[in-house]
Motif scaffolding. Structure first.
Motif, PDB file in Angstrom:
ATOM      1  N   LEU A   1      -2.871  -1.896  -6.973  1.00  0.00           N
ATOM      2  CA  LEU A   1      -1.512  -1.598  -7.439  1.00  0.00           C
ATOM      3  C   LEU A   1      -1.394  -1.903  -8.931  1.00  0.00           C
ATOM      4  CD1 LEU A   1       1.257  -0.662  -6.639  1.00  0.00           C
ATOM      5  CD2 LEU A   1       1.784  -2.925  -5.820  1.00  0.00           C
TER       6      LEU A   1
ATOM      7  N   GLY B   1       5.077  21.853 -24.204  1.00  0.00           N
ATOM      8  CA  GLY B   1       4.510  21.720 -25.546  1.00  0.00           C
ATOM      9  C   GLY B   1       3.089  22.244 -25.623  1.00  0.00           C
ATOM     10  N   LEU B   2       2.293  21.921 -24.599  1.00  0.00           N
ATOM     11  CA  LEU B   2       0.891  22.318 -24.632  1.00  0.00           C
ATOM     12  C   LEU B   2       0.779  23.833 -24.599  1.00  0.00           C
ATOM     13  CD1 LEU B   2      -1.017  19.824 -22.367  1.00  0.00           C
ATOM     14  CD2 LEU B   2      -0.991  20.000 -24.838  1.00  0.00           C
TER      15      LEU B   2
ATOM     16  N   LEU C   1       3.108   5.863  -3.443  1.00  0.00           N
ATOM     17  CA  LEU C   1       4.177   6.471  -4.243  1.00  0.00           C
ATOM     18  C   LEU C   1       3.786   6.488  -5.715  1.00  0.00           C
ATOM     19  CD1 LEU C   1       7.150   7.414  -4.668  1.00  0.00           C
ATOM     20  CD2 LEU C   1       7.703   5.016  -4.972  1.00  0.00           C
ATOM     21  N   VAL C   2       3.274   5.342  -6.172  1.00  0.00           N
ATOM     22  CA  VAL C   2       2.907   5.229  -7.590  1.00  0.00           C
ATOM     23  C   VAL C   2       1.779   6.193  -7.924  1.00  0.00           C
ATOM     24  CG1 VAL C   2       1.878   3.679  -9.260  1.00  0.00           C
ATOM     25  CG2 VAL C   2       3.719   2.883  -7.811  1.00  0.00           C
TER      26      VAL C   2
ATOM     27  N   ARG D   1       3.078  21.185 -19.154  1.00  0.00           N
ATOM     28  CA  ARG D   1       3.756  20.688 -20.332  1.00  0.00           C
ATOM     29  C   ARG D   1       4.120  21.855 -21.205  1.00  0.00           C
ATOM     30  NH1 ARG D   1       1.007  16.528 -18.772  1.00  0.00           N
ATOM     31  NH2 ARG D   1       1.967  14.483 -19.001  1.00  0.00           N
TER      32      ARG D   1
ATOM     33  N   ALA E   1       0.833  -1.203   0.000  1.00  0.00           N
ATOM     34  CA  ALA E   1       0.000   0.000   0.000  1.00  0.00           C
ATOM     35  C   ALA E   1       0.866   1.250   0.000  1.00  0.00           C
ATOM     36  CB  ALA E   1      -0.929  -0.011   1.208  1.00  0.00           C
TER      37      ALA E   1
ATOM     38  N   PHE F   1       3.842   1.493  -1.339  1.00  0.00           N
ATOM     39  CA  PHE F   1       4.345   1.612  -2.715  1.00  0.00           C
ATOM     40  C   PHE F   1       3.247   2.163  -3.631  1.00  0.00           C
ATOM     41  CE2 PHE F   1       5.586  -0.632  -6.795  1.00  0.00           C
ATOM     42  CZ  PHE F   1       6.605   0.250  -7.089  1.00  0.00           C
ATOM     43  N   LEU F   2       2.007   1.719  -3.361  1.00  0.00           N
ATOM     44  CA  LEU F   2       0.872   2.190  -4.155  1.00  0.00           C
ATOM     45  C   LEU F   2       0.720   3.702  -4.033  1.00  0.00           C
ATOM     46  CD1 LEU F   2      -1.679   1.702  -5.794  1.00  0.00           C
ATOM     47  CD2 LEU F   2      -2.850   1.089  -3.719  1.00  0.00           C
TER      48      LEU F   2
ATOM     49  N   VAL G   1      -3.399   5.737 -15.365  1.00  0.00           N
ATOM     50  CA  VAL G   1      -2.579   6.870 -15.785  1.00  0.00           C
ATOM     51  C   VAL G   1      -1.947   6.581 -17.146  1.00  0.00           C
ATOM     52  CG1 VAL G   1      -0.629   8.310 -15.155  1.00  0.00           C
ATOM     53  CG2 VAL G   1      -2.130   7.434 -13.379  1.00  0.00           C
TER      54      VAL G   1
ATOM     55  N   ALA H   1       5.424  -0.739 -11.852  1.00  0.00           N
ATOM     56  CA  ALA H   1       4.540  -0.800 -10.688  1.00  0.00           C
ATOM     57  C   ALA H   1       3.321  -1.647 -10.997  1.00  0.00           C
ATOM     58  CB  ALA H   1       4.125   0.604 -10.283  1.00  0.00           C
TER      59      ALA H   1
ATOM     60  N   VAL I   1      -5.132  -5.128  -2.332  1.00  0.00           N
ATOM     61  CA  VAL I   1      -4.055  -4.150  -2.526  1.00  0.00           C
ATOM     62  C   VAL I   1      -3.354  -4.417  -3.861  1.00  0.00           C
ATOM     63  CG1 VAL I   1      -1.897  -3.279  -1.606  1.00  0.00           C
ATOM     64  CG2 VAL I   1      -3.758  -3.786  -0.068  1.00  0.00           C
TER      65      VAL I   1
ATOM     66  N   VAL J   1       1.448  13.305 -10.866  1.00  0.00           N
ATOM     67  CA  VAL J   1       2.389  14.251 -11.468  1.00  0.00           C
ATOM     68  C   VAL J   1       2.361  14.118 -12.983  1.00  0.00           C
ATOM     69  CG1 VAL J   1       4.822  14.807 -11.701  1.00  0.00           C
ATOM     70  CG2 VAL J   1       3.856  14.386  -9.449  1.00  0.00           C
ATOM     71  N   VAL J   2       2.319  12.875 -13.461  1.00  0.00           N
ATOM     72  CA  VAL J   2       2.308  12.650 -14.914  1.00  0.00           C
ATOM     73  C   VAL J   2       1.119  13.368 -15.550  1.00  0.00           C
ATOM     74  CG1 VAL J   2       1.898  10.908 -16.678  1.00  0.00           C
ATOM     75  CG2 VAL J   2       3.574  10.491 -14.893  1.00  0.00           C
ATOM     76  N   LEU J   3      -0.052  13.231 -14.913  1.00  0.00           N
ATOM     77  CA  LEU J   3      -1.253  13.785 -15.536  1.00  0.00           C
ATOM     78  C   LEU J   3      -1.356  15.294 -15.359  1.00  0.00           C
ATOM     79  CD1 LEU J   3      -3.969  11.130 -14.795  1.00  0.00           C
ATOM     80  CD2 LEU J   3      -2.758  11.561 -16.907  1.00  0.00           C
TER      81      LEU J   3
ATOM     82  N   VAL K   1      -1.362  12.772 -23.398  1.00  0.00           N
ATOM     83  CA  VAL K   1      -2.327  13.794 -22.975  1.00  0.00           C
ATOM     84  C   VAL K   1      -2.757  14.711 -24.091  1.00  0.00           C
ATOM     85  CG1 VAL K   1      -1.780  13.945 -20.549  1.00  0.00           C
ATOM     86  CG2 VAL K   1      -0.372  15.126 -22.168  1.00  0.00           C
ATOM     87  N   ARG K   2      -2.031  14.724 -25.217  1.00  0.00           N
ATOM     88  CA  ARG K   2      -2.425  15.614 -26.301  1.00  0.00           C
ATOM     89  C   ARG K   2      -3.590  15.042 -27.084  1.00  0.00           C
ATOM     90  NH1 ARG K   2       2.478  19.104 -27.088  1.00  0.00           N
ATOM     91  NH2 ARG K   2       3.450  18.099 -25.331  1.00  0.00           N
TER      92      ARG K   2
ATOM     93  N   LEU L   1       5.642   3.467 -13.927  1.00  0.00           N
ATOM     94  CA  LEU L   1       4.244   3.059 -13.807  1.00  0.00           C
ATOM     95  C   LEU L   1       4.060   1.657 -14.375  1.00  0.00           C
ATOM     96  CD1 LEU L   1       2.482   6.394 -14.738  1.00  0.00           C
ATOM     97  CD2 LEU L   1       2.538   5.298 -12.521  1.00  0.00           C
TER      98      LEU L   1
ATOM     99  N   ARG M   1       1.199  17.664 -14.447  1.00  0.00           N
ATOM    100  CA  ARG M   1       2.316  18.612 -14.503  1.00  0.00           C
ATOM    101  C   ARG M   1       2.207  19.488 -15.754  1.00  0.00           C
ATOM    102  NH1 ARG M   1       6.688  14.815 -16.915  1.00  0.00           N
ATOM    103  NH2 ARG M   1       6.208  15.288 -19.053  1.00  0.00           N
TER     104      ARG M   1
ATOM    105  N   VAL N   1       3.217   9.569  -8.361  1.00  0.00           N
ATOM    106  CA  VAL N   1       3.881   9.675  -9.674  1.00  0.00           C
ATOM    107  C   VAL N   1       2.832   9.856 -10.766  1.00  0.00           C
ATOM    108  CG1 VAL N   1       5.261   8.425 -11.363  1.00  0.00           C
ATOM    109  CG2 VAL N   1       5.903   8.353  -8.969  1.00  0.00           C
ATOM    110  N   GLY N   2       1.757   9.065 -10.687  1.00  0.00           N
ATOM    111  CA  GLY N   2       0.705   9.159 -11.695  1.00  0.00           C
ATOM    112  C   GLY N   2       0.056  10.531 -11.711  1.00  0.00           C
TER     113      GLY N   2
ATOM    114  N   ALA O   1       4.634  11.493 -21.033  1.00  0.00           N
ATOM    115  CA  ALA O   1       4.588  11.185 -19.598  1.00  0.00           C
ATOM    116  C   ALA O   1       5.959  11.378 -18.965  1.00  0.00           C
ATOM    117  CB  ALA O   1       4.118   9.755 -19.394  1.00  0.00           C
TER     118      ALA O   1
ATOM    119  N   GLU P   1       8.827   8.253 -15.566  1.00  0.00           N
ATOM    120  CA  GLU P   1       7.506   8.015 -14.989  1.00  0.00           C
ATOM    121  C   GLU P   1       6.783   6.890 -15.734  1.00  0.00           C
ATOM    122  OE1 GLU P   1       8.850  10.826 -15.653  1.00  0.00           O
ATOM    123  OE2 GLU P   1       8.344  12.405 -14.226  1.00  0.00           O
TER     124      GLU P   1
END
Lengths: 203, 509
Positions: B145, A170-171, A155-156, A168, A150, A152-153, B152, B122, B141, A162-164, B158-159, B119, A166, A159-160, B111, B115
């Motif tokens: 996980l 380019g955008l 943390l992941v 960009r 859990a 680790f979940l 994601v 993970a 769990v 941030v990926v979505l 995302v574009r 992912l 953050r 990260v997810g 991404a 990352e």
């Protein structure tokens, strides 16, 4: 004993009313508040089950911290102005039917167990049951692996997020490009004098 | 104070846990390596580290398999038995193929390489936890996980509107599935009072009646939730949309690995913990399998998008696989494990070709993009042909052996009608599989599109080179998987032997 029973039914009714409120209230802000009510009622139920630590954690973490976050988000994006209206459609109309079928099934299942627990004497909980010490001990022995998984979940998930979320480059460039294009389109037919203002605005 | 003194630290068998530790450490190393600057780091080092992680985890799994079973780990939270190890090896292979297919995908750039691969790793670690779960808590769990990184990853391009839509759809539907599983598990715990799968199996029939309504409702809800994950009809509606919108390497990964994980937990939960209730859940799952085979195959017929076609075909394949779970026998377990391995190589070959052709075609993944592929680049046309024939179950391919094994298991387990359904389903499936083959070899090269040419989508990666040699790793995945499809079809015995070993993992069936 009687007090506990009264408390149980009050908390159970509160939990169901809160849950109904979450889905039925049109205004998202009140919807979130109904969820707070639901979570507080759940904490009461945990308390009746002798899980004092869980009840406190429920209040502090969910009803407190998480819900405050929800309220902030709803206030920030101004959801209150746009009431959530369900979209019509054949499937949307069938949805309640399926929900009703599931409710019937669950009622039969719970009724089928004859609610034996209601009649029986309260279960004998060992001293210290549900205490922080015992929960901690379980997390470090029996449920060590799920506990680590859990963490680790989490943390992941971070990260997810941030990926979505953050920024960009380019955008933004694409956005700026669009803006300059608009400015160019404006510039061509327009008089030079008005262009400066137009392109400045577009930017 | 006295309580604290009583707590015994659990014995942790680090040998048994080593594959998981390797995965988690590798995921963290990849995440940190992704912070380094430089195109070489992003394009080469990070995927290389991710691939090394998977290879190390795979080698450790093989080592554990060689030295024999380990006892359930950490107070029976996980079981590293042959079922777990074989399924883990499939996850690692799918992961390696996905890394190769992702190298030129623009989703990685969107991404961030660190990352993206973190992912992915993970999600694979979640699959291993899920397949190994010997406890309801670990199971849930592991399920989360597995799922959260995938939500994601689906939205990582995302574009593209379609990718975001796919991610959101998968998030909403997947959450409903997870919640349903959790509700079911809670009811099973409520009925039996146990969270360990072994103790649940012991409690059913002893402390709790076999026909206990609470237990049965719990089983029904758990099965429904897992059916969401495995895209079993009628819980499959999300599959075509999500598969079409997600970046294609992730689609390939989901189609293969997620399905394998869902069936691993189906096997362990239903054939091991709930085997006493097989009389109740067997017919219910058999009905689902029948519906899935028919709906999946009929749904695929009208599809023009290759990704949607493969999604519908994946639904149908889930129906075939479910037949191996339904019978609840050792033969069924072996057949399911065998079919999962063949399913992996066939689908990976197909997706590799789809990726290679959608990157160079202005028509994306439409079926017209492969028209004339046989004349244009046979090195891509042959793997897709073999994959399509394999998925349809042609003799001398892996798919034939897999279906043969599943039908044998179904007949042996008194579900002969399900075996007949598999045959009928395969016959229907020829319509759409052969349509793809015919488009490749018999249709003339597609004329260039009239009107405005579709802008090369960012998902197409680099420049639109029309030469398959420009992306050797994609072609390599396609060729290797196609070769394996043929090899398993002609020499199935090594894989059979492994499947027999997997069959011993669950005792008492």
């Amino acid at each position: 004993m009687l007090f506990e029973q009264v408390l149980f039914f009050v908390a159970a009714a509160g939990a169901i009313a809160g849950a109904l409120g979450v889905v039925m209230i049109q205004n998202p802000f009140y919807s979130v508040l109904a969820l707070v009510g639901h979570l507080v009622a759940l904490a009461l139920l945990f308390l009746l089950l002798r899980a004092e630590f869980l009840a406190a954690a429920q209040l502090v973490v969910y009803a407190g911290a998480v819900m405050v976050l929800y309220v902030f988000v709803v206030a920030y994006i101004g959801g209150a102005d746009e009431p959530l209206s369900p979209e019509g459609g054949a499937i949307a109309r069938l949805g309640p039917l399926f929900a009703l079928a599931l409710l019937l099934e669950l009622t039969i299942a719970v009724g089928g167990s004859e609610l034996a627990a209601l009649e029986s004497a309260p279960g004998t909980a060992a001293p210290g049951f549900g205490s922080p010490a015992q929960i901690g001990a379980l997390l470090l022995s029996k449920f060590l692996i799920p506990f680590e998984a859990a963490s680790f979940l989490l943390l992941v998930a971070a990260v997810g997020a941030v990926v979505l979320a953050r920024r960009r480059r380019g955008l933004e460039e694409a956005g700026a490009e669009g803006a300059t294009q608009v400015a160019r389109e404006v510039r061509e037919p327009a008089e030079p004098a008005t262009v400066a203002g137009a392109s400045g605005e577009a930017r | 104070m006295s309580l604290i003194a009583q707590v015994q630290a659990p014995t942790v068998d680090f040998r048994g846990l080593s594959p998981l530790i390797a995965l988690v450490v590798g995921a963290n190393v990849v995440l940190l390596a992704g912070l380094l600057r430089g195109a070489g780091v992003q394009r080469v080092l990070v995927p290389l580290l991710a691939a090394v992680t998977l290879i190390v985890a795979g080698a450790l799994s093989v080592a554990i398999w060689e030295t024999g079973d380990v006892e359930p780990l950490v107070q029976s939270a996980l079981a590293m038995d042959t079922l777990t190890l074989s399924m883990s090896l499939l996850f690692y292979l799918a992961g390696l193929a996905t890394i190769a297919l992702s190298l030129r995908s623009s989703a990685v750039g969107e991404a961030g390489a660190g990352e993206y691969y973190t992912l992915l790793l993970a999600s694979i670690s979640g699959m291993v936890v899920l397949a190994a779960a010997e406890n309801l808590i670990t199971l849930f769990v592991g399920l989360e996980l597995l799922s959260i990184p995938l939500y994601v990853l689906c939205g990582s391009a995302v574009r593209e509107r379609a990718s975001l839509e796919s991610g959101l759809k998968y998030l909403v539907i997947g959450s409903v599935g997870s919640a349903t599983v959790l509700y079911g598990l809670a009811l099973i715990y409520g009925a039996t009072g146990q969270t360990d799968l072994g103790r649940i199996a012991a409690a059913i029939g002893e402390q709790v009646e076999v026909g206990d309504p609470l237990l049965l409702t719990g089983i029904a809800l758990t099965a429904s939730g897992l059916a969401f994950k495995a895209s079993v009809a009628p819980f499959h509606q999300w599959t075509p949309d999500v598969y079409q919108g997600a970046p294609t390497p992730i689609t390939a990964f989901m189609a293969v690995a997620t399905k394998t994980a869902a069936f691993a937990v189906f096997l362990r939960l239903f054939d091991a913990a709930l085997s006493t209730n097989q009389v109740e859940w067997g017919p219910a799952l058999a009905a689902l399998a029948l519906a899935t085979i028919l709906i999946g195959n009929v749904g695929a017929i009208g599809q023009r998008s290759l990704k949607r076609l493969l999604a519908w075909s994946g639904v149908a394949q889930a129906g075939y696989l479910l037949a191996g779970v339904v019978v609840g026998t050792r033969l069924g377990l072996q057949a399911t494990a065998f079919y999962l391995a063949t399913y992996l190589v066939m689908n990976m070959a197909a997706f590799a070709v789809v990726i290679a052709s959608e990157r160079v075609s202005e028509r994306g993944d439409d079926i017209s993009s492969v028209e004339g592929l046989g004349a244009r680049s046979p090195v891509l046309a042959w793997p897709l042909t073999i994959a399509m024939l394999g998925l349809a179950g042609f003799p001398a391919t892996a798919g034939f052996m897999g279906k043969f094994y599943l039908i044998d298991a179904a007949v042996d387990g008194q579900y002969a009608w399900l075996g007949v359904t598999i045959v009928v389903g395969s016959m229907i499936s020829l319509v759409y599989y052969l349509r793809v083959v015919a488009a490749m070899w018999m249709a003339p090269d597609a004329p260039p599109l009239a009107g405005p040419v579709r802008r090369m989508s960012p998902a197409s990666g680099g420049s639109p080179e029309a030469d398959p040699r420009a992306q050797p790793e994609t072609v390599a995945v396609a060729l290797v998987c196609a070769a394996l499809t043929i090899a398993i079809g002609i020499f199935p015995s090594p894989l059979f032997d492994l499947a027999v070993q997997v069959g011993t993992s669950i005792s008492g069936i």
